[in-house]
Write a protein that holds these residues in place. Structure first.
Motif, short mmCIF file in Angstrom:
data_model
loop_
_atom_site.label_atom_id
_atom_site.label_comp_id
_atom_site.label_asym_id
_atom_site.label_seq_id
_atom_site.Cartn_x
_atom_site.Cartn_y
_atom_site.Cartn_z
N LEU A 14 22.37 100.63 1.81
CA LEU A 14 22.84 101.51 2.88
C LEU A 14 23.43 102.80 2.30
CD1 LEU A 14 24.56 99.23 5.55
CD2 LEU A 14 22.73 100.88 5.94
N GLN A 15 24.18 102.68 1.24
CA GLN A 15 24.76 103.86 0.60
C GLN A 15 23.66 104.78 0.07
OE1 GLN A 15 27.38 102.22 -2.37
NE2 GLN A 15 28.85 101.43 -0.87
N ASP A 16 22.64 104.19 -0.56
CA ASP A 16 21.53 104.99 -1.09
C ASP A 16 20.75 105.68 0.03
OD1 ASP A 16 22.16 104.34 -3.67
OD2 ASP A 16 20.62 102.79 -3.89
N LEU A 17 20.53 104.98 1.12
CA LEU A 17 19.81 105.57 2.25
C LEU A 17 20.54 106.80 2.79
CD1 LEU A 17 18.62 102.39 4.18
CD2 LEU A 17 17.15 104.06 3.03
N HIS A 18 21.86 106.70 2.86
CA HIS A 18 22.65 107.83 3.34
C HIS A 18 22.54 109.03 2.39
CE1 HIS A 18 24.76 106.31 6.89
NE2 HIS A 18 24.78 105.14 6.30
N LYS A 19 22.23 108.74 1.12
CA LYS A 19 22.07 109.82 0.13
C LYS A 19 20.62 110.29 0.05
CE LYS A 19 25.68 107.80 -2.81
NZ LYS A 19 25.94 107.11 -4.11
N GLY A 20 19.73 109.69 0.86
CA GLY A 20 18.32 110.08 0.83
C GLY A 20 17.53 109.41 -0.27
N ILE A 21 18.07 108.31 -0.83
CA ILE A 21 17.38 107.58 -1.89
C ILE A 21 16.80 106.30 -1.29
CG2 ILE A 21 17.66 106.42 -4.13
CD1 ILE A 21 20.22 108.14 -4.52
N TYR A 22 15.49 106.11 -1.42
CA TYR A 22 14.89 104.90 -0.86
C TYR A 22 13.66 104.47 -1.64
CZ TYR A 22 12.25 108.58 1.61
OH TYR A 22 11.52 109.71 1.92
N GLN A 23 13.34 103.18 -1.48
CA GLN A 23 12.18 102.57 -2.13
C GLN A 23 11.01 102.55 -1.14
OE1 GLN A 23 12.29 101.53 -5.29
NE2 GLN A 23 14.49 101.90 -5.53
N PRO A 24 9.76 102.40 -1.65
CA PRO A 24 8.60 102.34 -0.74
C PRO A 24 8.55 101.04 0.06
CG PRO A 24 7.92 101.98 -3.01
CD PRO A 24 9.35 102.41 -3.07
N ILE A 25 9.24 99.99 -0.42
CA ILE A 25 9.24 98.70 0.27
C ILE A 25 10.64 98.11 0.21
CG2 ILE A 25 8.27 96.35 0.37
CD1 ILE A 25 5.86 97.45 -1.21
N TYR A 26 11.08 97.55 1.35
CA TYR A 26 12.33 96.79 1.38
C TYR A 26 12.04 95.43 1.99
CZ TYR A 26 15.10 100.97 0.38
OH TYR A 26 15.64 102.08 -0.22
N PHE A 27 12.37 94.39 1.27
CA PHE A 27 12.29 93.03 1.81
C PHE A 27 13.73 92.59 2.03
CE2 PHE A 27 11.56 88.56 2.20
CZ PHE A 27 10.26 88.44 2.66
N LEU A 28 14.18 92.69 3.29
CA LEU A 28 15.57 92.40 3.65
C LEU A 28 15.68 90.93 4.04
CD1 LEU A 28 16.08 95.49 6.00
CD2 LEU A 28 16.41 95.38 3.51
#
Length: 340
Positions: free
Chosen positions: A9-23
């Motif tokens: 969540l912190q990374d997403l707020h910074k605009g950092i994300y992966q091509p796939i998330y398995f939550l």
């Protein structure tokens, strides 16, 4: 490596994300929070019309899903594909579907963000798929918070609502609701409607808006048992039985078992400082006086007998040596706890 939901969540707020998330995991609050952020924040309203795909596990095949994931976005730099209730996806449980996904993990579409919301469960980390997701930093496990982590979570939610909260009030919220993060945030949002920005949430406000209108919960049941208030305990059990979906019997027995296990520790401790006693039984110091009073209500012999009764009730609720329904078991249990 398995990532924590909070870090993602912190990374997403910074605009950092992966091509796939398995939550995956038990704490659906974080799975929902990550999924909602990706759905709502990564695309503009116009881009969502052509570049946001929501699928559901029961209705989705892996081949169709990955075909969608491999297409290019339209008039945007990114497309988002979300699989909700992914734990219901049959292809995640068979070799063919897992093989297709493994191939996609090695060659993900860089302009697609693919999300699997796999609630309440965790994928087997020993499988090829589990190992690949972890190795590629795409596996996110949302774990239940420990009790000692809840006050900090509550304060963080309150801060996001432009409010403040006293230590006592935060403890009361935890006591009334427990570690259901979705309910905690929901109740705090409802409370926010009645307050102006910058207001401080006090214990009286929590009692008025959260506690007073929820008098029959497990927190109140535990409190009544600690006080040896049989009429109130029996009344709460009757109310819980009328809504078994929200107040399942087995979790109640587990909570009461932990209560008497704590009382047993208190009977044996030589510590006299309340804050240190609270640390020994892992409760917030705000609640320690209630436990110290409960020790006076139950002798060590009674405490041990009640632990035995709770163990027996646990077996009965699981169908072992019992033909009684849950309400009958719980009614008998409460009587025995009060009259050991």
């Amino acid at each position: 490596m398995i990532q924590s939901a909070q870090t993602v969540l912190q990374d997403l707020h910074k605009g950092i994300y992966q091509p796939i998330y398995f939550l995956q995991g038990e704490e659906v609050y974080y799975i929902d929070a990550i999924t909602e952020y990706i759905e709502e924040k990564l695309l503009t309203p116009t881009e969502k019309n052509f570049n946001l795909t929501i699928a559901y596990g029961k209705e989705c095949s892996m081949a169709t899903l990955l075909t969608q994931a491999r297409r290019f976005p339209m008039a945007a730099t990114l497309q988002v594909v979300v699989v909700k209730e992914a734990q219901e996806m049959a292809d995640l449980k068979n070799a063919t579907g897992q093989k297709l996904l493994l191939h996609y993990l090695d060659h993900p579409q860089p302009t697609t963000l693919l999300v699997f919301a796999y609630k309440y469960k965790t994928i087997d980390g020993r499988t090829a798929l589990g190992k690949a997701l972890s190795k590629k930093n795409m596996l996110v496990t949302a774990k239940k918070l420990y009790d000692q982590q809840l006050p900090a979570f509550i304060k963080s939610c309150v801060k996001n609502l432009t409010l403040t909260i006293t230590e006592e009030a935060a403890c009361l919220v935890e006591g009334y609701i427990g570690n259901d993060l979705t309910r905690i945030t929901s109740e705090l949002h409802k409370l926010r409607i009645n307050l102006t920005p910058g207001s401080t949430i006090t214990h009286s406000i929590v009692e008025a808006y959260i506690g007073l209108h929820k008098p029959f919960n497990v927190f109140e049941l535990q409190k009544a048992i600690m006080q040896k208030d049989y009429p109130k305990s029996y009344q709460i059990i009757r109310v819980c039985a009328s809504n078994a979906k929200e107040h399942a019997a087995l979790p109640i027995v587990t909570i009461l078992y932990n209560l008497f296990a704590k009382l047993l520790i208190l009977h044996q401790t030589k510590e006299t400082v309340p804050t240190k006693i609270a640390q020994q039984i892992d409760v917030n110091p705000y609640f320690i006086q209630g436990y110290l009073h409960a020790v006076q209500n139950y002798t060590v012999h009674e405490t041990m007998k009640n632990i035995t009764y709770l163990h027996q009730a646990d077996l009965q609720l699981k169908g072992i040596d019992s033909n009684l329904n849950d309400y009958q078991i719980m009614k008998g249990l409460i009587f025995k706890l009060m009259h050991p």
